[in-house]
Design a protein around this motif. Structure first.
Motif, PDB file in Angstrom:
ATOM      1  N   VAL A   1       0.856  -1.197   0.000  1.00  0.00           N
ATOM      2  CA  VAL A   1       0.000   0.000   0.000  1.00  0.00           C
ATOM      3  C   VAL A   1       0.892   1.247   0.000  1.00  0.00           C
ATOM      4  N   ARG A   2       0.704   2.129  -0.969  1.00  0.00           N
ATOM      5  CA  ARG A   2       1.503   3.359  -1.054  1.00  0.00           C
ATOM      6  C   ARG A   2       0.738   4.516  -0.429  1.00  0.00           C
ATOM      7  N   ILE A   3       1.323   5.098   0.622  1.00  0.00           N
ATOM      8  CA  ILE A   3       0.691   6.184   1.367  1.00  0.00           C
ATOM      9  C   ILE A   3       1.526   7.451   1.225  1.00  0.00           C
ATOM     10  N   VAL A   4       0.897   8.563   0.867  1.00  0.00           N
ATOM     11  CA  VAL A   4       1.566   9.843   0.741  1.00  0.00           C
ATOM     12  C   VAL A   4       1.036  10.793   1.815  1.00  0.00           C
ATOM     13  N   PHE A   5       1.942  11.404   2.565  1.00  0.00           N
ATOM     14  CA  PHE A   5       1.590  12.385   3.594  1.00  0.00           C
ATOM     15  C   PHE A   5       1.968  13.776   3.109  1.00  0.00           C
ATOM     16  N   LEU A   6       1.071  14.733   3.349  1.00  0.00           N
ATOM     17  CA  LEU A   6       1.346  16.124   2.998  1.00  0.00           C
ATOM     18  C   LEU A   6       1.257  16.983   4.259  1.00  0.00           C
TER      19      LEU A   6
ATOM     20  N   ASP B   1      -2.102   5.103  -3.154  1.00  0.00           N
ATOM     21  CA  ASP B   1      -3.333   4.417  -2.753  1.00  0.00           C
ATOM     22  C   ASP B   1      -4.076   5.210  -1.680  1.00  0.00           C
ATOM     23  N   VAL B   2      -3.289   5.940  -0.894  1.00  0.00           N
ATOM     24  CA  VAL B   2      -3.840   6.725   0.216  1.00  0.00           C
ATOM     25  C   VAL B   2      -3.120   8.064   0.270  1.00  0.00           C
ATOM     26  N   LEU B   3      -3.882   9.140   0.436  1.00  0.00           N
ATOM     27  CA  LEU B   3      -3.322  10.469   0.663  1.00  0.00           C
ATOM     28  C   LEU B   3      -3.765  10.931   2.048  1.00  0.00           C
TER      29      LEU B   3
ATOM     30  N   HIS C   1      -8.783   5.111  -7.414  1.00  0.00           N
ATOM     31  CA  HIS C   1      -9.061   4.279  -6.238  1.00  0.00           C
ATOM     32  C   HIS C   1      -8.493   4.871  -4.950  1.00  0.00           C
ATOM     33  N   CYS C   2      -7.759   5.985  -5.050  1.00  0.00           N
ATOM     34  CA  CYS C   2      -7.101   6.576  -3.885  1.00  0.00           C
ATOM     35  C   CYS C   2      -8.136   7.092  -2.878  1.00  0.00           C
TER      36      CYS C   2
ATOM     37  N   LEU D   1     -13.106  10.983  -5.693  1.00  0.00           N
ATOM     38  CA  LEU D   1     -12.296  10.301  -4.682  1.00  0.00           C
ATOM     39  C   LEU D   1     -13.038  10.229  -3.351  1.00  0.00           C
ATOM     40  N   GLU D   2     -12.842   9.136  -2.653  1.00  0.00           N
ATOM     41  CA  GLU D   2     -13.439   8.997  -1.328  1.00  0.00           C
ATOM     42  C   GLU D   2     -12.654   9.844  -0.334  1.00  0.00           C
TER      43      GLU D   2
END
Length: 299
Positions: free
Chosen positions: A5-10, A59-61, A96-97, A117-118
């Motif tokens: 699972v690829r997660i990006v944090f901002l 996959d996740v932001l 799908h993110c 996006l959800e």
């Protein structure tokens, strides 16, 4: 586990660092922007600048607890570079993110809706709000103690609003020996407050209950402590406003009367960032895991 699972944090503050650490422990592939001033970044995190390329394939932001403002600016404690979420960034995300934040303003909601996006607001979860009420109450007590010259024990302490924060606040005050009064707007809250050993009253009768109050902790996010109400308080009264900005206090008039009134937003991240980060991390990881299971079942 979040392997694959690829997660990006901002951006974000110390809470976000705790969330990042937990995601790395769960074997997620983690990238982050807005952390170039992070003194000791944990191994396994790819740090970079804000760009559409960073978000491509996520996959996740994950945005900070406060999300972004109405122009997309993101609060980022660990960088001096401006961080702004634009349409081009949202369009770079796969369909799908899932986008996570604590609370979302209309700008973010609109961007996500346009892209389909959800969007998940973690502070809407009851478990997060209940856990967060603990550092909120502790921080409010610290502020009250630091700004008065009398003890909470034996004082008359008023809590306005019996939601999750109000309940924990009243229970904490009771544990310190305060005489707790509770302003409520519902009859079932009145009954619960009475069962807990507090002295309840309906908030439309507030004016009658403030004449001898020492502390007031407000959780109602609308103007309830008006100039008329404040005019009836003793000058030594200390007000800690825990409601969402702009709060529920006429701060101008409180200052004019010489009454100490403080707006205290975001206390969990200020007084207990590690605990607050662990709360958010637990909710985030549970939500991601649930969505992975649902997607797996559909396949």
């Amino acid at each position: 586990m979040l392997t694959g699972v690829r997660i990006v944090f901002l951006g974000g503050d110390a809470r976000q660092i705790e969330v990042i650490r937990k995601c790395v422990e769960m074997d997620a592939t983690v990238s982050a922007a807005g952390f170039d001033k992070w003194d000791s970044p944990c191994e396994g995190v790819s740090l970079g600048g804000m760009s559409a390329e960073l978000l491509d394939g996520a996959d996740v932001l994950v945005l900070p607890t406060v999300g972004c403002d109405d122009e997309g600016h993101i609060s980022a404690k660990y960088t001096e570079e401006p961080l702004q979420l634009l349409t081009e960034h949202i369009e770079a995300l796969p369909s799908h993110c899932t986008v996570y934040t604590g609370m979302a303003k209309e700008y973010l909601k609109r961007l996500c809706a346009q892209r389909g996006l959800e969007l998940v607001e973690l502070l809407d979860r009851d478990d997060v709000a209940i856990y967060n009420s603990i550092p909120t109450a502790e921080g409010a007590l610290v502020m009250a103690i630091q700004n008065t010259d009398f003890t909470i024990h034996g004082s008359k302490a008023m809590v306005l609003g019996m939601g999750r924060t109000g309940f924990t606040m009243a229970k904490s005050l009771q544990g310190l020996g305060a005489n707790v009064t509770m302003g409520v707007r519902k009859q079932d809250h009145y009954a619960r407050a009475e069962v807990m050993g507090w002295s309840p009253f309906m908030t439309d009768q507030l004016l009658e209950h403030v004449k001898d109050v020492d502390y007031i902790f407000n959780t109602i996010p609308s103007l309830i402590l008006t100039a008329k109400v404040i005019s009836q308080m003793p000058r030594h009264t200390c007000i800690v406003d825990l409601a969402s900005a702009p709060g529920g206090v006429d701060f101008r008039y409180a200052e004019k009367r010489g009454i100490k009134a403080m707006l205290a937003p975001g206390l969990p991240g200020i007084v207990a960032p590690k605990s607050a980060g662990m709360i958010m991390a637990g909710a985030l990881l549970q939500s991601i895991s649930e969505r992975i299971l649902v997607k797996g079942d559909k396949q």
